[in-house]
Scaffold this motif. Structure first.
Motif, PDB file in Angstrom:
ATOM      1  N   GLU A 189       0.825  -1.207   0.000  1.00 27.20           N
ATOM      2  CA  GLU A 189       0.000   0.000   0.000  1.00 27.20           C
ATOM      3  C   GLU A 189       0.856   1.253   0.000  1.00 27.20           C
ATOM      4  O   GLU A 189       0.497   2.258  -0.604  1.00 27.20           O
ATOM      5  N   ARG A 190       2.055   1.220   0.646  1.00 27.87           N
ATOM      6  CA  ARG A 190       2.909   2.395   0.682  1.00 27.87           C
ATOM      7  C   ARG A 190       3.519   2.704  -0.682  1.00 27.87           C
ATOM      8  O   ARG A 190       4.111   3.772  -0.888  1.00 27.87           O
ATOM      9  N   SER A 191       3.377   1.788  -1.665  1.00 24.70           N
ATOM     10  CA  SER A 191       3.922   2.018  -3.013  1.00 24.70           C
ATOM     11  C   SER A 191       3.065   2.973  -3.814  1.00 24.70           C
ATOM     12  O   SER A 191       3.438   3.374  -4.921  1.00 24.70           O
ATOM     13  N   SER A 192       1.875   3.357  -3.332  1.00 26.21           N
ATOM     14  CA  SER A 192       1.022   4.285  -4.060  1.00 26.21           C
ATOM     15  C   SER A 192       1.715   5.628  -4.196  1.00 26.21           C
ATOM     16  O   SER A 192       2.254   6.165  -3.214  1.00 26.21           O
ATOM     17  N   ALA A 193       1.713   6.203  -5.402  1.00 26.17           N
ATOM     18  CA  ALA A 193       2.348   7.494  -5.681  1.00 26.17           C
ATOM     19  C   ALA A 193       1.934   7.936  -7.076  1.00 26.17           C
ATOM     20  O   ALA A 193       1.329   7.170  -7.849  1.00 26.17           O
ATOM     21  N   VAL A 194       2.279   9.220  -7.408  1.00 22.38           N
ATOM     22  CA  VAL A 194       2.077   9.735  -8.765  1.00 22.38           C
ATOM     23  C   VAL A 194       3.446   9.937  -9.376  1.00 22.38           C
ATOM     24  O   VAL A 194       4.314  10.607  -8.778  1.00 22.38           O
ATOM     25  N   TYR A 195       3.630   9.375 -10.567  1.00 19.80           N
ATOM     26  CA  TYR A 195       4.896   9.484 -11.277  1.00 19.80           C
ATOM     27  C   TYR A 195       4.711  10.396 -12.491  1.00 19.80           C
ATOM     28  O   TYR A 195       3.679  10.367 -13.161  1.00 19.80           O
ATOM     29  N   GLN A 196       5.727  11.246 -12.737  1.00 18.58           N
ATOM     30  CA  GLN A 196       5.720  12.130 -13.897  1.00 18.58           C
ATOM     31  C   GLN A 196       6.836  11.731 -14.848  1.00 18.58           C
ATOM     32  O   GLN A 196       7.972  11.498 -14.408  1.00 18.58           O
ATOM     33  N   CYS A 197       6.484  11.636 -16.143  1.00 19.88           N
ATOM     34  CA  CYS A 197       7.487  11.373 -17.185  1.00 19.88           C
ATOM     35  C   CYS A 197       7.660  12.648 -17.988  1.00 19.88           C
ATOM     36  O   CYS A 197       6.679  13.228 -18.474  1.00 19.88           O
ATOM     37  N   ASN A 198       8.890  13.098 -18.154  1.00 16.72           N
ATOM     38  CA  ASN A 198       9.206  14.302 -18.924  1.00 16.72           C
ATOM     39  C   ASN A 198      10.090  13.909 -20.102  1.00 16.72           C
ATOM     40  O   ASN A 198      11.168  13.337 -19.922  1.00 16.72           O
ATOM     41  N   ALA A 199       9.601  14.205 -21.340  1.00 16.32           N
ATOM     42  CA  ALA A 199      10.391  13.964 -22.561  1.00 16.32           C
ATOM     43  C   ALA A 199      10.646  15.317 -23.196  1.00 16.32           C
ATOM     44  O   ALA A 199       9.695  16.041 -23.548  1.00 16.32           O
ATOM     45  N   SER A 200      11.908  15.708 -23.359  1.00 15.91           N
ATOM     46  CA  SER A 200      12.217  17.063 -23.825  1.00 15.91           C
ATOM     47  C   SER A 200      13.384  17.050 -24.800  1.00 15.91           C
ATOM     48  O   SER A 200      14.255  16.171 -24.760  1.00 15.91           O
ATOM     49  N   ASN A 201      13.325  18.014 -25.753  1.00 18.47           N
ATOM     50  CA  ASN A 201      14.482  18.352 -26.597  1.00 18.47           C
ATOM     51  C   ASN A 201      14.455  19.868 -26.799  1.00 18.47           C
ATOM     52  O   ASN A 201      13.675  20.579 -26.155  1.00 18.47           O
ATOM     53  N   GLU A 202      15.296  20.369 -27.674  1.00 16.00           N
ATOM     54  CA  GLU A 202      15.440  21.821 -27.816  1.00 16.00           C
ATOM     55  C   GLU A 202      14.184  22.492 -28.351  1.00 16.00           C
ATOM     56  O   GLU A 202      14.061  23.726 -28.317  1.00 16.00           O
ATOM     57  N   TYR A 203      13.212  21.708 -28.902  1.00 20.13           N
ATOM     58  CA  TYR A 203      12.018  22.317 -29.496  1.00 20.13           C
ATOM     59  C   TYR A 203      10.786  22.197 -28.599  1.00 20.13           C
ATOM     60  O   TYR A 203       9.720  22.672 -28.978  1.00 20.13           O
ATOM     61  N   GLY A 204      10.923  21.549 -27.436  1.00 18.46           N
ATOM     62  CA  GLY A 204       9.783  21.473 -26.558  1.00 18.46           C
ATOM     63  C   GLY A 204       9.865  20.295 -25.613  1.00 18.46           C
ATOM     64  O   GLY A 204      10.904  19.618 -25.517  1.00 18.46           O
ATOM     65  N   TYR A 205       8.777  20.068 -24.894  1.00 18.75           N
ATOM     66  CA  TYR A 205       8.758  18.981 -23.910  1.00 18.75           C
ATOM     67  C   TYR A 205       7.361  18.409 -23.831  1.00 18.75           C
ATOM     68  O   TYR A 205       6.356  19.014 -24.237  1.00 18.75           O
ATOM     69  N   LEU A 206       7.283  17.177 -23.270  1.00 17.20           N
ATOM     70  CA  LEU A 206       6.029  16.524 -22.937  1.00 17.20           C
ATOM     71  C   LEU A 206       6.078  16.137 -21.472  1.00 17.20           C
ATOM     72  O   LEU A 206       7.127  15.703 -20.967  1.00 17.20           O
ATOM     73  N   LEU A 207       4.957  16.287 -20.769  1.00 18.09           N
ATOM     74  CA  LEU A 207       4.880  15.908 -19.366  1.00 18.09           C
ATOM     75  C   LEU A 207       3.605  15.099 -19.172  1.00 18.09           C
ATOM     76  O   LEU A 207       2.520  15.539 -19.574  1.00 18.09           O
ATOM     77  N   ALA A 208       3.745  13.917 -18.555  1.00 17.56           N
ATOM     78  CA  ALA A 208       2.585  13.066 -18.306  1.00 17.56           C
ATOM     79  C   ALA A 208       2.604  12.587 -16.867  1.00 17.56           C
ATOM     80  O   ALA A 208       3.659  12.218 -16.331  1.00 17.56           O
ATOM     81  N   ASN A 209       1.430  12.606 -16.210  1.00 16.57           N
ATOM     82  CA  ASN A 209       1.248  12.075 -14.864  1.00 16.57           C
ATOM     83  C   ASN A 209       0.624  10.684 -14.971  1.00 16.57           C
ATOM     84  O   ASN A 209      -0.317  10.470 -15.753  1.00 16.57           O
ATOM     85  N   ALA A 210       1.104   9.726 -14.180  1.00 14.44           N
ATOM     86  CA  ALA A 210       0.500   8.395 -14.092  1.00 14.44           C
ATOM     87  C   ALA A 210       0.666   7.917 -12.655  1.00 14.44           C
ATOM     88  O   ALA A 210       1.761   7.944 -12.094  1.00 14.44           O
ATOM     89  N   PHE A 211      -0.452   7.490 -12.044  1.00 13.58           N
ATOM     90  CA  PHE A 211      -0.339   7.066 -10.654  1.00 13.58           C
ATOM     91  C   PHE A 211      -0.276   5.546 -10.561  1.00 13.58           C
ATOM     92  O   PHE A 211      -0.722   4.823 -11.448  1.00 13.58           O
ATOM     93  N   VAL A 212       0.295   5.101  -9.417  1.00 14.20           N
ATOM     94  CA  VAL A 212       0.247   3.697  -8.998  1.00 14.20           C
ATOM     95  C   VAL A 212      -0.580   3.673  -7.716  1.00 14.20           C
ATOM     96  O   VAL A 212      -0.219   4.296  -6.720  1.00 14.20           O
ATOM     97  N   ASN A 213      -1.734   2.946  -7.779  1.00 14.52           N
ATOM     98  CA  ASN A 213      -2.652   2.910  -6.652  1.00 14.52           C
ATOM     99  C   ASN A 213      -2.795   1.454  -6.210  1.00 14.52           C
ATOM    100  O   ASN A 213      -3.243   0.604  -6.983  1.00 14.52           O
ATOM    101  N   VAL A 214      -2.388   1.162  -4.985  1.00 12.77           N
ATOM    102  CA  VAL A 214      -2.425  -0.197  -4.458  1.00 12.77           C
ATOM    103  C   VAL A 214      -3.694  -0.346  -3.634  1.00 12.77           C
ATOM    104  O   VAL A 214      -3.863   0.316  -2.600  1.00 12.77           O
ATOM    105  N   LEU A 215      -4.626  -1.226  -4.141  1.00 16.21           N
ATOM    106  CA  LEU A 215      -5.926  -1.423  -3.508  1.00 16.21           C
ATOM    107  C   LEU A 215      -6.258  -2.901  -3.433  1.00 16.21           C
ATOM    108  O   LEU A 215      -5.779  -3.693  -4.256  1.00 16.21           O
ATOM    109  N   ALA A 216      -7.139  -3.262  -2.508  1.00 13.18           N
ATOM    110  CA  ALA A 216      -7.722  -4.607  -2.428  1.00 13.18           C
ATOM    111  C   ALA A 216      -9.234  -4.418  -2.401  1.00 13.18           C
ATOM    112  O   ALA A 216      -9.804  -4.023  -1.384  1.00 13.18           O
ATOM    113  N   GLU A 217      -9.912  -4.680  -3.574  1.00 13.01           N
ATOM    114  CA  GLU A 217     -11.335  -4.416  -3.710  1.00 13.01           C
ATOM    115  C   GLU A 217     -12.015  -5.589  -4.404  1.00 13.01           C
ATOM    116  O   GLU A 217     -11.510  -6.121  -5.403  1.00 13.01           O
TER     117      GLU A 217
END
Length: 1167
Positions: free
Chosen positions: A399-427
């Motif tokens: 459960e403590r592994s839950s977090a939000v991770y950001q990936c940043n892809a960049s070069n001299e002409y710009g960048y991309l940023l994406a959020n993706a979470f890891v959610n540990v649940l038992a349902e």
């Protein structure tokens, strides 16, 4: 286990395996129910490059969701932005959106910077893009003094715009002081930098108000440059020159563009005449669907540009004096773009998973990871996490592994940023689709039954059909990894209830949905393509068939938009009617049938055609003495291609207002080289022609007067004919004014005798068409010629024709006239020709005068009008038709020339032989009794000889129109009355009567009559009826009536079967009649019928009261009464064969009665 739904489909095998979904651990586009704990997710944010209006409040958006709801914080230019310390900045309640109030106070420039939003809860933190906030700018032009420009005609010119740098960049256009856009063309155009380029200037380019405008759309403002004055001096002749480029400079240049943008390449050239621009790509071709030409092909645009569009592009400028080219080297770079963006992960404790972040660009982008907004390298350590380049691998998560991770892809002409979470649940599983959802699907289309689910660990999905819980085993089903069941081709038997069951180790959930299959909506009668003429009415039909449970709505569209709001358009049930069609009505008409489940449409094109519009802008060029070039601009062809142009001319000098055909050219031409005649004041007009018809003529061109010249032709139709024996009249068709070629038109008339040695005699006459030469010998051949001349000279030498002086009456009559009588109505006449010299003119032929001089029968002479037959040419014999038989004729023959007839030959008499007579003039039947009839007649009006006798034939007719035996009588020729005795009472008879001469029998006349009824028998029948009124007699009479009815039925059946009169009985009962033909054509008796002239009499005779029958009403023959008579006549005139009905019947016994079968007669016969 990992919990990520993939978008791919799984098709079950054909085996008998329950339809169960075993989802892999990675599931895409997962939506965690909001009632479950989950890290924040950014749902809305402002664009990366955020240009604001400095006149309005600044709103920087940041919205996020999570459980518990996240809190928000901001950084500005990389440091914490404390909004509590700035009274102008507030945060929208329940979100992270900032509102900066600059309308009351403050400046937008104060808040320029880079902003980033963070949304945080106990499970992690998500961050927004870096949002660059800049206020828009619309600066003024710097003040500058612009000197007037003066240059010569044909020189190039560039008017600079150089607009101030604004944010975003301004839109440039050129107008005058009246805010009217300056016209642009291949010669004058605006460049991408806003400058106005002239390939060469013309005097009409002179003006003082060339103004460059800059429009800043963000602030809705327009800035104006100082006006530029241009004066173009007209030179006598502008020196032509080959092209050279105004922009770009040099032979090569370089252009760099980013992937996905629009690549714009520009080449503008100057030269005289104006150059034309062409584009090519070296070692490649221009992309067909992405290439566009702008600004009169001076700008090449390629949309959605990619790395494959890199390369060398060449523009070529060309005119009549040469060509140049410029090469632009294009390099396409790329800001980072996603190949695979990381997706949210929901894992149960102990499961494994991964986050993948892949991007591409030019140059290749660098990938970096953040955890809860901070670089992963400095984030708290997590033993379940391992970073491998663009991938984070998780194993045995807790459960403590839950977090939000950001990936940043960049070069001299710009960048991309994406959020993706890891959610540990038992349902345990839950199904998110509403229970008992009803799906209605059109037959033969896919049916998608939803089963949105959630659970951790990831549940398995199984589908059942029916209330008995049958698991789905057929291979016709496709199970999507998001739980949706697809029936690729739904049929009627697919209707039913479907159950979705989700299971994991923590529990199970199920849901029922219902499926109904509907018949598809179809258009069974589609609108059809129509071509109509302007002003007519057109209709389109659209018949729709649909499922009875669905209610369709039918709408009509024109060019994919609504129908015009015009009363000319009416929709009535299945019909769209357009009345009084105009040009604007042309287009595509679409019938759209909509139900709640499907939509079908059918389209038809309406082409509105009409005759073309008239050509215009007629211009005359290359004006020479005998030719001119005419050019014009075609009018609108009104949707029917122009097939040809008709050129007409008016001669304003000689025939003003009268238009003549000049030439025709194809519909693709707009010029014509016209050949002209001298001394004509020409005006031209042009008419366009298409398949519908002709246009109205164009306006007349300017007038063009050609120079005078000698005539090119001489008069036509030259003739020489004398009107009197001592003259020669020379006539001709004069030249018209158009053919005169100049003023002073005259004619030189020349003549001489053909067979003499005389010289030509000539006279000059004015513009007339006749000249008379007097004192000529009678009918002498002359040679004649007529030559035209005018003030400029003579026409070519004319052709010589032959004529004759005047004719006189012939002097000699034809001799040796002979007559050969061919038959009673035709004679042949022969004669000897007269000498040619005695004719004294052109031989027209010979004319025979003949007349009936004496009647041979009565020998009394009376005057008859003479008849004339003319035989053309030099014939020496002829036939005289239509003569009357047994007549005396006299004739003579005369020769005829152009002047008239010569003397008559001596009279020749001849006699025509006898012929057959005409029918008797009338036939009357008088005094009918029980057994006799009296006939009275008038002799034939045309006996055509001496009558020898009359022939009378008659026969009875019974009630079924069958004919009895024929009786033949010969009556002396001097009789005009005859009584027939011993006839049957109450019987219809038909009579045939004709006269005879020694030449044969004439035409017959026919009549019918009935003998009277026996009154004694009628009285007896009446007494029987009186007796029948007694009561004791009623029963007996009923029996008698029944027997009579049976007898009549039997007789009727036997008679209808047909019967034949035996030949032997006929010949025994009647002598063989010497019957002459009753019809003029085939000599047979006519078939008796109910035709107008031969219907049997009812209630008395149908004969007129005077019992008179004209010849033309008496053309019946015996065969007409036989209904298929096979009879004929022997050579001696006796009748052979037998009469028959339509069917065979037994031979008649004894003498058959021909009277009508009335009840009285039947009763008498029975008694």
């Amino acid at each position: 286990m990992l919990f990520k739904i993939m978008l791919r489909k799984k098709r079950l095998s054909a085996g008998r395996v329950p339809l169960v979904i075993f989802l892999c651990q990675v599931i895409s586009a997962l939506e965690v129910p909001l009632d479950l704990v989950q890290p924040p997710t950014i749902t809305q944010q402002s664009p990366k490059d955020y240009i604001i209006d400095p006149r309005e409040n600044i709103v920087i958006q940041c919205e996020a969701k999570g459980k518990p709801p996240p809190s928000f914080s901001w950084t500005r230019n990389g440091t914490h932005f404390d909004i509590d310390k700035d009274p102008l900045v507030t945060m929208k309640p329940g979100s992270g959106t900032l509102i900066i109030n600059i309308m009351s106070e403050g400046k937008a420039e104060t808040y320029e910077g880079i902003y980033q939003c963070t949304a945080r809860n106990e499970r992690g933190a998500a961050i927004s893009n870096n949002i660059v906030v800049r206020p828009s700018r619309s600066p003024l032009w710097t003040k500058e003094k612009l000197e007037p420009l003066t240059l010569q005609n044909g020189q190039p010119l560039v008017l600079p715009c150089r607009p101030p740098i604004g944010l975003p960049p301004a839109i440039i256009f050129w107008m005058d002081n009246s805010f009217q856009r300056l016209p642009q063309s291949e010669r004058v155009s605006q460049g991408l930098n806003g400058d106005l380029y002239f390939s060469n200037v013309l005097p009409e380019d002179t003006r003082e108000d060339y103004i460059c405008y800059a429009r800043f759309n963000h602030t809705q403002t327009i800035q104006q440059k100082q006006p530029i004055s241009v004066k173009v001096i007209s030179a006598k002749s502008s020196r032509e020159r080959p092209p050279s480029f105004l922009t770009p400079q040099g032979n090569t240049s370089h252009k760099e563009e980013l992937r996905g943008n629009v690549l714009s390449l520009e080449c503008i050239a100057e030269g005289l005449p104006t150059p034309i621009i062409y584009w090519v790509k070296e070692d490649g071709t221009l992309p067909i669907n992405r290439t566009f030409y702008r600004n009169f092909k001076k700008t090449l645009q390629i949309i959605h540009v990619s790395e494959a569009d890199s390369g060398n592009y060449q523009c070529i400028a060309k005119n009549a004096l040469g060509a140049i080219h410029h090469t632009i080297s294009v390099t396409v770079k790329a800001a980072p773009y996603w190949i695979m963006a990381p997706q949210n992960l929901v894992l149960s404790p102990g499961e494994d998973g991964s986050l993948i972040c892949r991007a591409n660009g030019n140059p290749k982008p660098r990938i970096s990871w953040l955890t809860n907004g901070v670089p992963t390298e400095i984030a708290p350590d997590d033993p379940s996490r391992k970073i491998d380049g663009d991938t984070i691998i998780f194993s045995n998560v807790q459960e403590r592994s839950s977090a939000v991770y950001q990936c940043n892809a960049s070069n001299e002409y710009g960048y991309l940023l994406a959020n993706a979470f890891v959610n540990v649940l038992a349902e345990p599983p839950r199904i998110l689709t509403s229970a008992n959802t009803l799906y209605q699907v059109i037959a033969n289309r896919p049916a998608l039954l939803d089963c949105a689910f959630f659970g951790s660990p990831l549940p398995t999905i199984e589908w059942f059909k029916g209330t008995k819980g049958r698991a789905l085993h057929e291979d016709i089903y496709v199970l999507h990894e998001n739980g949706t069941l697809e029936i690729p081709v739904a049929q009627k038997d697919s209707t039913g209830t479907y159950t979705c069951v989700a299971r994991n180790k923590l529990g199970m959930a199920k849901n029922e949905v219902h499926l109904e299959i509907k018949d598809p909506t179809r258009i069974i009668k589609q609108p059809e393509y129509a071509v109509v003429q302007r002003g007519s009415t057109v209709s389109f039909e659209c018949k729709v068939r649909h499922d009875y449970t669905l209610i369709p709505t039918v709408t009509w569209l024109k060019d994919n938009g609504e129908l015009p709001n015009d009363e000319r358009f009416t929709v009535d049930k299945d019909l769209l009617v357009v009345a009084d069609v105009s040009d604007d009505d042309g287009g595509t008409y679409t019938c759209v049938a909509n139900t709640t489940l499907d939509k079908v449409s059918a389209s038809a094109v309406l082409s509105v055609v009409d005759v073309p519009n008239p050509p215009f802008d007629l211009e005359l060029t290359n004006q020479l003495d005998k030719s001119v070039q005419l050019s014009w601009t075609p009018g609108d062809d009104n949707n029917s291609p122009i097939t040809k142009f008709i050129i007409e001319y008016e001669d304003g000098m000689h025939e003003a207002g009268l238009w003549h055909h000049q030439a025709e050219v194809s519909g693709t031409q707009t010029t014509a080289q016209l050949q002209l005649s001298p001394y004509v004041n020409y005006s031209f007009r042009v008419t366009a022609v298409n398949s519908i018809g002709r246009s109205l003529p164009s306006e007349a061109s300017e007038q063009y007067l050609t120079k005078a010249a000698e005539p090119e032709k001489n008069p036509t139709a030259v003739e020489g004919l004398g009107s009197e024996p001592d003259n020669l009249v020379i006539t001709w068709k004069p030249l018209n004014g158009f053919e005169s070629n100049g003023p002073g038109l005259q004619y030189k008339v020349s003549w001489r005798q053909k067979d003499g040695d005389d010289e030509w005699t000539s006279v000059l006459v004015a513009n007339v068409s006749k000249y008379i030469v007097s004192g000529t010998p009678t009918f002498v051949p002359y040679l004649i010629k007529v030559q035209a001349l005018n003030d400029a000279g003579f026409a070519p030498e004319p052709a010589v024709v032959m004529g004759h002086s005047g004719e006189d009456l012939p002097m000699v009559a034809p001799g040796n006239v002979r007559v050969n009588v061919v038959n009673s109505t035709l004679a042949e006449v022969h004669w000897d020709p007269v000498p040619l010299k005695s004719i004294r003119g052109h031989l027209q032929g010979y004319r025979i005068y003949y007349w009936k001089a004496q009647s041979s029968s009565k020998r009394n002479r009376r005057h008859i009008e003479k008849k004339i037959l003319t035989f053309q040419g030099s014939k020496t014999h002829g036939m005289l038709p239509g003569l009357e038989p047994f007549s005396h004729y006299t004739l003579n023959v005369r020769v005829v020339n152009g002047k008239g007839e010569g003397p008559a030959s001596p009279d020749r008499a001849f006699h025509t032989p006898e012929g057959v007579p005409s029918a008797p003039s009338s036939l009357k039947i008088l005094n009918p009794t029980l057994d006799s009839l009296t006939l009275e007649w008038d002799p034939p009006s045309h006996p055509n000889g001496i009558l020898t006798e009359y022939t009378l034939k008659y026969q009875p007719i019974n009630s079924t129109h069958e004919l009895g035996p024929v009786v033949d009588l010969k009556i002396p020729a001097n009789k005009t009355r005859w009584t027939l005795k011993n006839l049957n009472f109450s019987t219809r008879y038909k009579f045939y009567f004709y006269a005879q001469t020694s030449a044969g029998s004439g035409s017959q006349i026919t009549e019918e009559a009935i003998t009277t009824v026996d009154e004694g028998k009628l009285a007896m029948a009446s007494r029987q009826v009186d007796i029948a009124t007694q009561g004791w007699f009623i029963g007996l009479m009923c029996a008698v009536a029944l027997l009579i009815l049976i007898l009549l039925i039997v007789c009727f059946i036997r008679r209808n079967k047909g019967g034949k009169y035996p030949v032997k009985e006929k010949e025994d009962a009647h002598a063989d009649p010497e019957i002459q033909p009753m019809k003029e054509d085939d000599g047979t008796f006519g078939e008796y019928s109910d035709a107008e002239d031969h219907k049997p009499l009812k209630k008395g005779s149908r004969t007129p009261s005077d019992r008179t029958v004209k010849k033309e009403d008496s053309d019946d023959s015996l065969v007409d009464y036989g209904e298929g008579v096979n009879g004929q006549f022997n050579e001696d005139g006796s009748f052979i064969g037998q009469y028959s009905g339509k069917k065979e019947k037994e031979p008649a016994e004894g003498n058959e009665s021909s009277e009508a079968p009335s009840p009285v007669n039947a009763m008498n016969s029975f008694v």
